[in-house]
Design a protein around this motif. Structure first.
Motif, PDB file in Angstrom:
ATOM      1  N   ILE A  13       0.837  -1.208   0.000  1.00 25.95           N
ATOM      2  CA  ILE A  13       0.000   0.000   0.000  1.00 25.95           C
ATOM      3  C   ILE A  13       0.866   1.250   0.000  1.00 25.95           C
ATOM      4  CG2 ILE A  13      -1.631   1.338   1.391  1.00 25.95           C
ATOM      5  CD1 ILE A  13      -2.835  -1.339   2.313  1.00 25.95           C
ATOM      6  N   ILE A  14       1.883   1.270   0.857  1.00 30.32           N
ATOM      7  CA  ILE A  14       2.737   2.459   0.979  1.00 30.32           C
ATOM      8  C   ILE A  14       3.489   2.710  -0.325  1.00 30.32           C
ATOM      9  CG2 ILE A  14       4.768   3.391   2.157  1.00 30.32           C
ATOM     10  CD1 ILE A  14       3.810   1.882   4.682  1.00 30.32           C
ATOM     11  N   GLU A  15       4.074   1.650  -0.884  1.00 28.49           N
ATOM     12  CA  GLU A  15       4.837   1.822  -2.121  1.00 28.49           C
ATOM     13  C   GLU A  15       3.947   2.238  -3.282  1.00 28.49           C
ATOM     14  OE1 GLU A  15       6.853  -1.871  -2.660  1.00 28.49           O
ATOM     15  OE2 GLU A  15       8.492  -1.363  -1.269  1.00 28.49           O
ATOM     16  N   ALA A  16       2.751   1.687  -3.345  1.00 25.23           N
ATOM     17  CA  ALA A  16       1.825   2.063  -4.421  1.00 25.23           C
ATOM     18  C   ALA A  16       1.400   3.516  -4.288  1.00 25.23           C
ATOM     19  CB  ALA A  16       0.606   1.141  -4.399  1.00 25.23           C
ATOM     20  N   ARG A  17       1.222   3.954  -3.057  1.00 21.11           N
ATOM     21  CA  ARG A  17       0.821   5.340  -2.835  1.00 21.11           C
ATOM     22  C   ARG A  17       1.925   6.308  -3.250  1.00 21.11           C
ATOM     23  NH1 ARG A  17      -0.811   5.279   2.571  1.00 21.11           N
ATOM     24  NH2 ARG A  17       1.325   5.716   3.188  1.00 21.11           N
ATOM     25  N   GLU A  18       3.158   5.890  -3.076  1.00 22.39           N
ATOM     26  CA  GLU A  18       4.291   6.762  -3.399  1.00 22.39           C
ATOM     27  C   GLU A  18       4.675   6.714  -4.879  1.00 22.39           C
ATOM     28  OE1 GLU A  18       7.271   5.392  -0.736  1.00 22.39           O
ATOM     29  OE2 GLU A  18       6.414   6.407   1.030  1.00 22.39           O
ATOM     30  N   ASP A  19       4.105   5.749  -5.613  1.00 22.31           N
ATOM     31  CA  ASP A  19       4.413   5.605  -7.035  1.00 22.31           C
ATOM     32  C   ASP A  19       3.327   6.302  -7.856  1.00 22.31           C
ATOM     33  OD1 ASP A  19       4.983   4.864  -9.623  1.00 22.31           O
ATOM     34  OD2 ASP A  19       5.431   2.779  -9.127  1.00 22.31           O
ATOM     35  N   ALA A  20       3.680   7.410  -8.451  1.00 26.92           N
ATOM     36  CA  ALA A  20       2.690   8.213  -9.185  1.00 26.92           C
ATOM     37  C   ALA A  20       2.210   7.527 -10.454  1.00 26.92           C
ATOM     38  CB  ALA A  20       3.285   9.575  -9.530  1.00 26.92           C
ATOM     39  N   THR A  21       2.925   6.510 -10.921  1.00 30.45           N
ATOM     40  CA  THR A  21       2.539   5.846 -12.169  1.00 30.45           C
ATOM     41  C   THR A  21       1.460   4.789 -11.964  1.00 30.45           C
ATOM     42  OG1 THR A  21       4.237   4.114 -11.969  1.00 30.45           O
ATOM     43  CG2 THR A  21       4.869   6.185 -13.047  1.00 30.45           C
ATOM     44  N   ILE A  22       1.180   4.427 -10.708  1.00 29.93           N
ATOM     45  CA  ILE A  22       0.181   3.388 -10.424  1.00 29.93           C
ATOM     46  C   ILE A  22      -1.198   4.019 -10.375  1.00 29.93           C
ATOM     47  CG2 ILE A  22      -0.614   1.726  -8.708  1.00 29.93           C
ATOM     48  CD1 ILE A  22       2.272   1.199  -8.008  1.00 29.93           C
ATOM     49  N   ASP A  23      -2.087   3.550 -11.237  1.00 26.74           N
ATOM     50  CA  ASP A  23      -3.422   4.141 -11.286  1.00 26.74           C
ATOM     51  C   ASP A  23      -4.322   3.516 -10.222  1.00 26.74           C
ATOM     52  OD1 ASP A  23      -4.409   1.675 -12.229  1.00 26.74           O
ATOM     53  OD2 ASP A  23      -4.111   2.261 -14.316  1.00 26.74           O
ATOM     54  N   GLU A  24      -5.543   4.026 -10.151  1.00 32.09           N
ATOM     55  CA  GLU A  24      -6.465   3.641  -9.087  1.00 32.09           C
ATOM     56  C   GLU A  24      -6.797   2.161  -9.112  1.00 32.09           C
ATOM     57  OE1 GLU A  24     -10.872   5.035  -7.377  1.00 32.09           O
ATOM     58  OE2 GLU A  24     -10.082   5.830  -9.259  1.00 32.09           O
ATOM     59  N   ALA A  25      -6.944   1.593 -10.296  1.00 32.99           N
ATOM     60  CA  ALA A  25      -7.313   0.179 -10.398  1.00 32.99           C
ATOM     61  C   ALA A  25      -6.122  -0.735 -10.116  1.00 32.99           C
ATOM     62  CB  ALA A  25      -7.885  -0.114 -11.775  1.00 32.99           C
ATOM     63  N   ARG A  26      -4.920  -0.237 -10.325  1.00 31.21           N
ATOM     64  CA  ARG A  26      -3.736  -1.077 -10.154  1.00 31.21           C
ATOM     65  C   ARG A  26      -3.428  -1.363  -8.691  1.00 31.21           C
ATOM     66  NH1 ARG A  26      -1.521  -4.865 -13.219  1.00 31.21           N
ATOM     67  NH2 ARG A  26       0.618  -5.296 -12.555  1.00 31.21           N
ATOM     68  N   LEU A  27      -3.769  -0.424  -7.818  1.00 33.19           N
ATOM     69  CA  LEU A  27      -3.437  -0.613  -6.401  1.00 33.19           C
ATOM     70  C   LEU A  27      -4.118  -1.851  -5.821  1.00 33.19           C
ATOM     71  CD1 LEU A  27      -2.956   2.049  -3.703  1.00 33.19           C
ATOM     72  CD2 LEU A  27      -4.257  -0.001  -3.178  1.00 33.19           C
ATOM     73  N   PRO A  28      -5.447  -2.020  -5.951  1.00 36.80           N
ATOM     74  CA  PRO A  28      -6.043  -3.255  -5.411  1.00 36.80           C
ATOM     75  C   PRO A  28      -5.509  -4.505  -6.094  1.00 36.80           C
ATOM     76  CG  PRO A  28      -7.669  -1.994  -6.663  1.00 36.80           C
ATOM     77  CD  PRO A  28      -6.480  -1.115  -6.481  1.00 36.80           C
ATOM     78  N   MET A  29      -5.093  -4.373  -7.364  1.00 32.60           N
ATOM     79  CA  MET A  29      -4.494  -5.524  -8.043  1.00 32.60           C
ATOM     80  C   MET A  29      -3.191  -5.929  -7.356  1.00 32.60           C
ATOM     81  SD  MET A  29      -4.795  -7.592 -10.630  1.00 32.60           S
ATOM     82  CE  MET A  29      -3.724  -8.830 -11.371  1.00 32.60           C
TER      83      MET A  29
END
Length: 457
Positions: A191-207
């Motif tokens: 969760i933390i790394e995905a939040r800090e990665d601006a290239t990850i879109d909204e649908a990619r995080l739960p994936m």
């Protein structure tokens, strides 16, 4: 004299009359409803204390049905209380009716608000996949017991795909418990790394959250995450998230639900995706449709011919389908394509360890050659030892299996083969039984074989 006789006669008549009246009275009482000599026996009423004694006695004797009878009899007499509801809930669970257990436990919450009661309720909702009620029950646990790591862990996993910031706090608390540390920390880091990665879109995080969950066998929560990823993608781009659909099918398979529909939808959405074809092959492998698994894995290899992992998986697919020649060829291709990466060399070695006897002299020779590359690998060493023992080189075989156990004393493969050798020799069979029991008690590649062998002894 005559007067005396008359008086005596009158006395006799009066006594006879009294006797007749007495007989009539007794008969009337005897024949009256609800009483007398012909009335049914009256069963003494059991006191509340008597019911409580009977409940405790039946509980001790593991007689939940009889105990429940007295709980309900006591409730019929004095009315349901929170204590009786709680007792009934526990008994219905033991009897095997979680629906009735849930009803009574919910009634008990009118008085009790403790963590144990709410955990029992939450676990039932999780089993029923009523996620909203499950989350509410976990929140009630944390109200009663803020440091409860069970509730923190499961509520964090439920919230992670939907409310990652909230989930992060729950998972931080859960990670304090060694029982939940690895999985809670892994999902929280994702969760933390995905939040800090601006290239990850909204649908990619739960994936990504779902993928991390699969690494820790959290299949129900992973399915939720993949389903949410697909829902978000469809809302954003009006296109399904093909990989999320495929992984949702995998999660369904692992929970005993046929995930084929999700797999087919994924293939239709992205037919040229090698990862999706690979997951489809895993679905067929899991459902023991080995020929279909080979076909799907061949398609995956064709779409990504540079990937040694897919070569290795195709080798495994052929092996499960019974084609050892093709299995060997594709496992060797994985080794070659990866420039002899250790993980693929070891995989080939384990293949020879398991199939050397079926492959004859060539299998034993290949396994011996593999051991030169992995001299301290207990699985390869134990496999070679068993192959040598089974082909007549008994002393060498015993020695190699013993060497494997010296490297890793609780290696399941070496323990299993050691037990087989002991049983063949016919001495120290108690030692063989203990080895097999140890192998059978854990989840490993030889669990089923050890259980079968124990059952035959």
């Amino acid at each position: 004299m005559m007067r005396h006789l008359k008086l005596k006669s009158r006395a006799v008549l009066f006594a006879a009359l009294l006797f007749f009246v007495l007989i009539m009275v007794i008969g009337a009482v005897a024949l009256s409803p609800g009483g007398g000599l012909l009335a049914p026996a009256v069963i003494p009423t059991i006191s509340p204390q008597g019911h409580n004694v009977a409940i405790a006695s039946n509980q001790r004797q593991n007689r939940p049905v009889q105990a429940l009878y007295h709980v309900e009899a006591l409730a019929a007499r004095a009315g349901w209380t929170a204590d009786l509801h709680r007792e009934a809930g526990d008994l219905w669970e033991r009897i095997g009716d979680p629906e009735k257990a849930l009803f009574h436990r919910l009634q008990a919450t009118s008085q009790y608000n403790d963590a144990l009661l709410w955990r029992q309720i939450a676990e039932t909702y999780v089993d029923r996949r009523e996620w909203g009620h499950a989350a509410d029950s976990m929140a009630r646990i944390l109200e009663a017991e803020p440091q409860n790591t069970w509730a923190s862990f499961h509520l964090g996993m439920l919230r992670a795909p939907f409310r990652p910031a909230e989930a992060e706090e729950y998972l931080r608390q859960a990670a304090l418990d060694p029982l939940y540390n690895r999985a809670a920390r892994a999902v929280r880091v994702t969760i933390i790394e995905a939040r800090e990665d601006a290239t990850i879109d909204e649908a990619r995080l739960p994936m990504l959250v779902g993928l991390t969950m699969t690494e820790h066998d959290l299949w129900p929560y992973a399915e939720l995450a993949f389903d949410h990823a697909n829902t978000l993608a469809a809302a954003i781009s009006e296109e399904p998230f093909a990989e999320a659909l495929a992984y949702r099918g995998l999660a369904q398979d692992r929970q005993g639900v046929d995930g084929l529909d999700s797999m087919v939808a994924a293939v239709q959405a992205d037919p040229n995706n090698a990862q999706i074809r690979y997951l489809l092959a895993l679905h067929f492998r899991y459902t023991e449709n080995y020929d279909a698994s080979v076909n799907a894995m061949v398609q995956a290899v064709q779409l990504a011919p540079e990937n040694p992992a897919l070569y290795a998986e195709l080798g495994t697919a052929y092996r499960l389908a019974g084609d050892l020649e093709q299995a060997e060829a594709w496992l060797q291709a994985a080794v070659a394509t990866s420039n002899s990466a250790p993980e693929y060399v070891r995989l080939l070695g384990l293949f020879y360890a398991d199939e050397a006897l079926n492959m004859g002299y060539n299998g034993v020779t290949a396994l011996d050659e593999t051991l030169t590359m992995l001299p301290d690998d207990p699985d390869v060493l134990a496999g070679l030892g068993w192959a040598q023992f089974s082909t007549g080189n008994r002393e060498l075989g015993r020695s190699q299996v013993d060497q494997a156990l010296e490297i890793v004393p609780d290696n399941p493969r070496a323990m299993y083969y050691k037990a087989r050798i002991i049983l063949f020799d016919g001495v120290n069979t108690d030692v063989a039984v203990r080895l097999l029991e140890d192998v059978a008690a854990t989840d490993n590649d030889f669990t089923i074989e050890a259980q079968r062998l124990l059952a035959s002894l």
